[in-house]
Design an enzyme around this catalytic site. Structure first.
Site: not given
Ligand code: GLP
Length: 238
Positions: A67, A130, A137, A132
């Site tokens: 993404d 949440n 989402e 995702h």
């Molecule tokens: C973002 C990314 C996800 C990731 C999530 C968790 O929203 N788009 O791919 O898994 O955050 O992030 P973190 O690893 O910083 O907790």
């Protein structure tokens, strides 16, 4: 779904590296699906260290990221493109032409990227608070392909730490591989650490298969390994 609980983040990163290394050893032209966020930073550091110490080569490896934010420049310090270069690509011998991070803000951009993502041997995932995955989402259909997403308040709030702690600076939209795209990968490796992921991890592993927790779709993946630290595992029943 195979679940491995580690004592801390350091051990989690080392275990995740073992899974990644097996894939790289099996195929020097492996196709890696990569993720951003804090969760994979330790794994990427292990990959860089191993490349430097043992010469593991990425010359023929191909990568597809999950993404990217919409509306910020590729070279912005907060873009996922910059993140991948800073944490991994510029430290290994990968051919930049073989690395792919989605970019764009239209359905056509999303479709074009989706068509490019092929033959992923291992898809690395983090998880949002949440539930995702990527930027899919809650409420996203499980068969959705790469698409433009409107980010939830909770996701923007979680990510504001990268934007001067100001939610107004966090982009409102992103381009993300869809859950259908993610599920095409031959193997999935999801990593999570910390107590703020414990509810999402419980819903993913023990909850019903439901679009309310996008990651629960992984219950249906034929080869999914989940590596979490004790804090992220703390709400599991056993
Ligand atoms: C973002 C990314 C996800 C990731 C999530 C968790 O929203 N788009 O791919 O898994 O955050 O992030 P973190 O690893 O910083 O907790």
């Amino acid at each position: 779904m195979k679940v491995l609980v580690t004592k801390d983040y350091d051990e989690l990163s080392k275990e995740a590296f073992k899974v990644m290394k097996d894939v790289l050893d099996a195929n020097e032209a492996a196709v890696l699906g990569l993720a951003t966020g804090s969760s994979p930073e330790g794994l990427y550091a292990e990959m860089v260290e191993d490349h430097k110490a043992n010469g593991t080569s990425y010359k023929d490896v191909v990568t597809y990221n999950l993404d990217e934010y919409v509306g910020i420049d590729r070279n912005d310090p907060q873009s996922y493109y910059t993140f991948m270069n800073d944490h991994l690509f510029k430290h290994i011998d990968i051919d930049p032409d073989n690395t792919h991070v989605p970019y764009g803000d239209t359905a056509e951009d999303a479709k074009k990227y989706d068509d490019e993502v092929k033959g992923v041997d291992i898809q690395l995932l983090g998880i949002g608070r949440n539930g995702h995955i990527g930027f899919n989402e809650p409420g996203t259909p499980f068969d959705e392909r790469t698409h433009i997403v409107e980010l939830t308040e909770s996701t923007r709030d979680a990510n504001k730490r990268f934007f001067d702690n100001d939610i107004n600076k966090v982009p409102t939209h992103a381009i993300s591989q869809g859950i259908g795209t993610v599920m095409d990968a031959k193997k999935v490796l999801l990593i999570a650490n910390g107590e703020d992921k414990a509810d999402a991890i419980k819903a993913m592993i023990e909850g019903p298969l439901s679009i309310d927790c996008p990651a629960s779709v992984l219950q249906n993946h034929p080869d999914c390994i989940v590596i979490i630290d004790e804090a992220a595992a703390s709400k599991l029943s056993h």
